[in-house]
Design a protein around this motif. Structure first.
Motif, short mmCIF file in Angstrom:
data_model
loop_
_atom_site.label_atom_id
_atom_site.label_comp_id
_atom_site.label_asym_id
_atom_site.label_seq_id
_atom_site.Cartn_x
_atom_site.Cartn_y
_atom_site.Cartn_z
N SER A 37 0.87 -1.18 0.00
CA SER A 37 0.00 0.00 0.00
C SER A 37 0.90 1.22 0.00
O SER A 37 2.01 1.17 0.53
CB SER A 37 -0.89 -0.02 1.25
OG SER A 37 -1.51 1.22 1.44
N TYR A 38 0.43 2.33 -0.57
CA TYR A 38 1.34 3.48 -0.70
C TYR A 38 0.58 4.80 -0.76
O TYR A 38 -0.58 4.86 -1.14
CB TYR A 38 2.20 3.32 -1.96
CG TYR A 38 1.40 3.21 -3.23
CD1 TYR A 38 1.00 4.35 -3.93
CD2 TYR A 38 0.98 1.97 -3.72
CE1 TYR A 38 0.23 4.25 -5.08
CE2 TYR A 38 0.21 1.87 -4.86
CZ TYR A 38 -0.16 3.01 -5.54
OH TYR A 38 -0.94 2.92 -6.67
N GLN A 39 1.30 5.87 -0.39
CA GLN A 39 0.78 7.23 -0.51
C GLN A 39 0.47 7.51 -1.98
O GLN A 39 1.28 7.27 -2.86
CB GLN A 39 1.79 8.23 0.03
CG GLN A 39 3.21 8.07 -0.49
CD GLN A 39 4.12 9.22 -0.09
OE1 GLN A 39 3.85 10.37 -0.39
NE2 GLN A 39 5.22 8.89 0.57
N MET A 40 -0.73 8.02 -2.22
CA MET A 40 -1.21 8.21 -3.59
C MET A 40 -0.63 9.47 -4.25
O MET A 40 -0.12 10.36 -3.57
CB MET A 40 -2.73 8.27 -3.60
CG MET A 40 -3.39 6.99 -3.13
SD MET A 40 -5.17 7.13 -2.85
CE MET A 40 -5.79 7.26 -4.52
N HIS A 41 -0.72 9.51 -5.57
CA HIS A 41 -0.51 10.71 -6.39
C HIS A 41 0.94 11.20 -6.47
O HIS A 41 1.20 12.27 -7.00
CB HIS A 41 -1.40 11.88 -5.92
CG HIS A 41 -2.80 11.50 -5.61
ND1 HIS A 41 -3.59 10.80 -6.50
CD2 HIS A 41 -3.57 11.69 -4.50
CE1 HIS A 41 -4.78 10.60 -5.94
NE2 HIS A 41 -4.78 11.12 -4.75
N GLY A 42 1.89 10.41 -5.97
CA GLY A 42 3.29 10.82 -6.05
C GLY A 42 3.88 10.57 -7.43
O GLY A 42 3.34 9.81 -8.23
N LEU A 43 5.01 11.20 -7.70
CA LEU A 43 5.71 11.03 -8.98
C LEU A 43 7.16 10.65 -8.71
O LEU A 43 7.91 11.40 -8.08
CB LEU A 43 5.68 12.32 -9.79
CG LEU A 43 6.54 12.30 -11.07
CD1 LEU A 43 5.99 11.32 -12.10
CD2 LEU A 43 6.65 13.71 -11.67
N VAL A 44 7.54 9.46 -9.19
CA VAL A 44 8.93 8.99 -9.14
C VAL A 44 9.42 8.84 -10.57
O VAL A 44 8.74 8.22 -11.39
CB VAL A 44 9.05 7.64 -8.39
CG1 VAL A 44 10.51 7.20 -8.32
CG2 VAL A 44 8.45 7.73 -7.00
N CYS A 45 10.57 9.41 -10.86
CA CYS A 45 11.16 9.34 -12.21
C CYS A 45 12.48 8.58 -12.11
O CYS A 45 13.36 8.96 -11.33
CB CYS A 45 11.43 10.74 -12.76
SG CYS A 45 10.02 11.85 -12.77
N VAL A 46 12.64 7.53 -12.91
CA VAL A 46 13.89 6.76 -12.89
C VAL A 46 14.52 6.69 -14.28
O VAL A 46 13.83 6.81 -15.30
CB VAL A 46 13.68 5.33 -12.34
CG1 VAL A 46 13.17 5.36 -10.92
CG2 VAL A 46 12.74 4.51 -13.23
N ASP A 47 15.85 6.47 -14.29
CA ASP A 47 16.57 6.31 -15.56
C ASP A 47 16.61 4.83 -15.94
O ASP A 47 15.98 3.99 -15.29
CB ASP A 47 17.97 6.93 -15.47
CG ASP A 47 18.85 6.25 -14.41
OD1 ASP A 47 18.53 5.11 -13.98
OD2 ASP A 47 19.87 6.85 -14.03
N LYS A 48 17.35 4.51 -16.99
CA LYS A 48 17.38 3.14 -17.49
C LYS A 48 18.04 2.17 -16.52
O LYS A 48 17.84 0.95 -16.61
CB LYS A 48 18.10 3.09 -18.85
CG LYS A 48 17.27 3.73 -19.96
CD LYS A 48 17.95 3.63 -21.30
CE LYS A 48 17.07 4.25 -22.40
NZ LYS A 48 17.71 4.23 -23.74
N GLU A 49 18.81 2.70 -15.57
CA GLU A 49 19.41 1.85 -14.53
C GLU A 49 18.51 1.77 -13.29
O GLU A 49 18.92 1.29 -12.25
CB GLU A 49 20.79 2.40 -14.12
CG GLU A 49 21.91 2.08 -15.11
CD GLU A 49 21.79 2.87 -16.40
OE1 GLU A 49 21.59 4.10 -16.32
OE2 GLU A 49 21.86 2.26 -17.49
N CYS A 50 17.29 2.27 -13.43
CA CYS A 50 16.28 2.25 -12.35
C CYS A 50 16.67 3.11 -11.16
O CYS A 50 16.23 2.87 -10.03
CB CYS A 50 16.00 0.81 -11.88
SG CYS A 50 15.33 -0.23 -13.19
N ARG A 51 17.49 4.12 -11.41
CA ARG A 51 17.89 5.04 -10.34
C ARG A 51 17.01 6.29 -10.39
O ARG A 51 16.75 6.82 -11.48
CB ARG A 51 19.36 5.46 -10.51
CG ARG A 51 20.35 4.31 -10.34
CD ARG A 51 21.76 4.76 -10.61
NE ARG A 51 21.88 5.35 -11.95
CZ ARG A 51 23.01 5.36 -12.66
NH1 ARG A 51 24.12 4.84 -12.16
NH2 ARG A 51 23.04 5.92 -13.85
#
Length: 498
Positions: A84-98
């Motif tokens: 379960s997680y806090q809604m509406h957040g934005l996480v951006c990752v690169d091709k190395e998943c960082r």
């Protein structure tokens, strides 16, 4: 059945909680959360709110280590994992998943102009008819902010994800998301049943920036060798459920079908109801997302009403109005000494920022009808709780106009629901039966994982052991008194909002 357990994570903005649930008994055998003091939120500018996604992973590992040590459960005993997680957040990752930047979380308001611009340009009919919401301040609008304000960083984005997707990725090494998650980010087209092409084109987003879609209940990934070494979990353990915190809270309370309601009343208050047909509020005073059991063949929507000023108002009254040193229980007793309707005293409880239910007006909290010869602390204590209940009922009227039949309200016995006055007022004003349960989000996520992995055949089996603590029926003999007080409160609200 032997030693079989389910693991649930609840990734909040203040902490990450982990719980272990026994498959057979449904009992929680261990629970822990980190950090022990509220996690930091970075606010570089007014209205901004960011967190480092890696901190969630660290807290998740700390919580997991604690519950495994406390319970002596081994990694091989854990059969499935839910998130379960806090809604509406934005996480951006690169091709190395960082992560390319800190996550822009739910309470960050910088993207409001980007959502408003899209709503005006695309048009209300198309947005509401297909997205069931205005793009508002949700994840898509936050990504639009990144694209405009940080174009070089945007160009390096491989995938965008929600906070729960990030934890699932850290566990499995795989990046995916759900329809429910995409709908809460306002990326999902409910009419076309796909990612909303028209919104993607408007903002200029690449289609492949969206992660692969997996069912909410399914084997979404398996614990990788690297994650197994980091956590003590067994390699290959399935991650089989994820959902935003409000849909997951509803799941935790066994709310799956039309007419069922899940409610919380902490600092802010939420009423989350299940709708069985596609609908929306034309003024976007409530939000509509795909519920956990939404599929192409089964329309199950979660309609979310949020009231910012609930428990925070009650805490303010205790701190500033009630006799010094009084407990919440004693303050509830004080409030209950006053008659229904607080002898004409009314509290409008919207003192914790702009309220969506009031079309994003910021009207503040106000007290009306003070009589210098009669009004006491007890009157203010009661009218505050009545004001909170009446704000819930005001939002529930919108939900009823959308076609929702509100018959039962499920809630955990916590926060405002500890108050008998609050419970009785809500049941009798709304006409709904209230059922109180012993559960929380991480335990719900664990049981969701059991459903997704096929350990439980359905939600009835998963929640057969859910402990119901109390049932509160409407007081039909005095219902007219509650409804008269509510009607007078609404008249006062009309004057306040003009």
């Amino acid at each position: 059945m032997g030693r079989q357990y389910l693991l649930g994570f609840d990734v909040g903005s203040s902490s990450v909680k982990a719980s272990l649930v026994n498959v057979e008994t449904g009992a929680c055998v261990a629970t822990a959360f980190f950090p022990e003091h509220e996690a930091p939120i970075k606010a570089v500018k007014a209205g901004w709110a960011e967190q480092n996604p890696e901190s969630w992973w660290i807290y998740a590992k700390q919580s997991l280590a604690k519950i495994m040590a406390d319970s002596t459960v081994e990694g091989e005993d854990i059969k499935a994992i839910g998130i379960s997680y806090q809604m509406h957040g934005l996480v951006c990752v690169d091709k190395e998943c960082r992560p390319l930047r800190d996550a822009i979380i739910w309470c960050d308001s910088r993207a409001v102009p980007y959502g408003e611009e899209a709503f005006e340009s695309i048009g209300a009919e198309l947005c509401l008819g297909h997205l069931l919401n205005s793009p508002g301040n949700f994840t898509a609008a936050k990504l639009a902010w990144v694209k405009t304000q940080e174009p070089q960083l945007y160009d390096r984005i491989h995938k965008v994800m929600l906070p729960g997707d990030y934890i699932a990725m850290k566990l499995s090494g795989e990046i995916n998301t759900t329809i429910s998650g995409l709908s809460e980010g306002v990326f999902w087209d409910f009419k076309q049943r796909q990612v909303a092409d028209f919104l993607m084109k408007h903002y200029g987003f690449r289609q492949d920036i969206i992660a692969d879609i997996v069912p909410t209940f399914s084997i979404q990934g398996e614990v990788s060798k690297a994650a197994a070494q980091e956590t003590g979990l067994k390699e290959g353990t399935p991650i089989s459920y994820r959902a935003g915190d409000q849909p997951n809270n509803a799941l935790s309370l066994n709310v799956f079908n039309p007419g069922e309601i899940a409610s919380t009343a902490g600092t802010s208050g939420v009423v989350y109801g299940v709708l069985g047909e596609i609908n929306y509020d034309k003024k976007s005073r409530v939000n509509t997302f795909a519920h956990v059991n939404y599929t192409d063949n089964l329309t199950r929507l979660g309609v979310l009403l949020c009231i910012n000023g609930t428990g925070i108002l009650n805490a303010w009254v205790r701190r500033n109005i009630a006799p010094e040193g009084i407990s919440y229980g004693e303050m509830n007793d004080l409030a209950a000494s006053v008659a229904i309707g607080s002898e004409g005293l009314k509290v409008i409880p919207f003192g914790n920022g702009a309220e969506r239910v009031l079309e994003n007006r910021e009207v503040g909290c106000s007290i009306h009808g003070i009589d210098f010869n009669n009004t006491t602390r007890a009157h203010i204590a009661r009218s505050a709780q009545e004001g909170i209940v009446f704000s819930f009922c005001y939002g529930m009227e919108i939900m009823r106009h959308m076609g929702m039949s509100i018959r039962r309200i499920h809630a955990g016995k916590a926060n405002m629901f500890l108050s008998k006055l609050f419970r009785d007022t809500l049941a009798s004003t709304s006409g709904a039966t209230i059922e109180l349960y012993e559960t929380d989000g991480s335990q719900g996520a664990a049981k969701g994982a059991g459903m997704g992995a096929g350990i439980y055949k359905d939600h009835d089996e998963a929640f057969a052991t859910l402990k119901r603590l109390e049932i509160i029926e409407p007081d039909h003999a005095r219902q007219s008194e509650y409804l008269n007080a509510y009607a007078e409160w609404k008249e006062t609200l009309k004057k306040v909002i003009g």
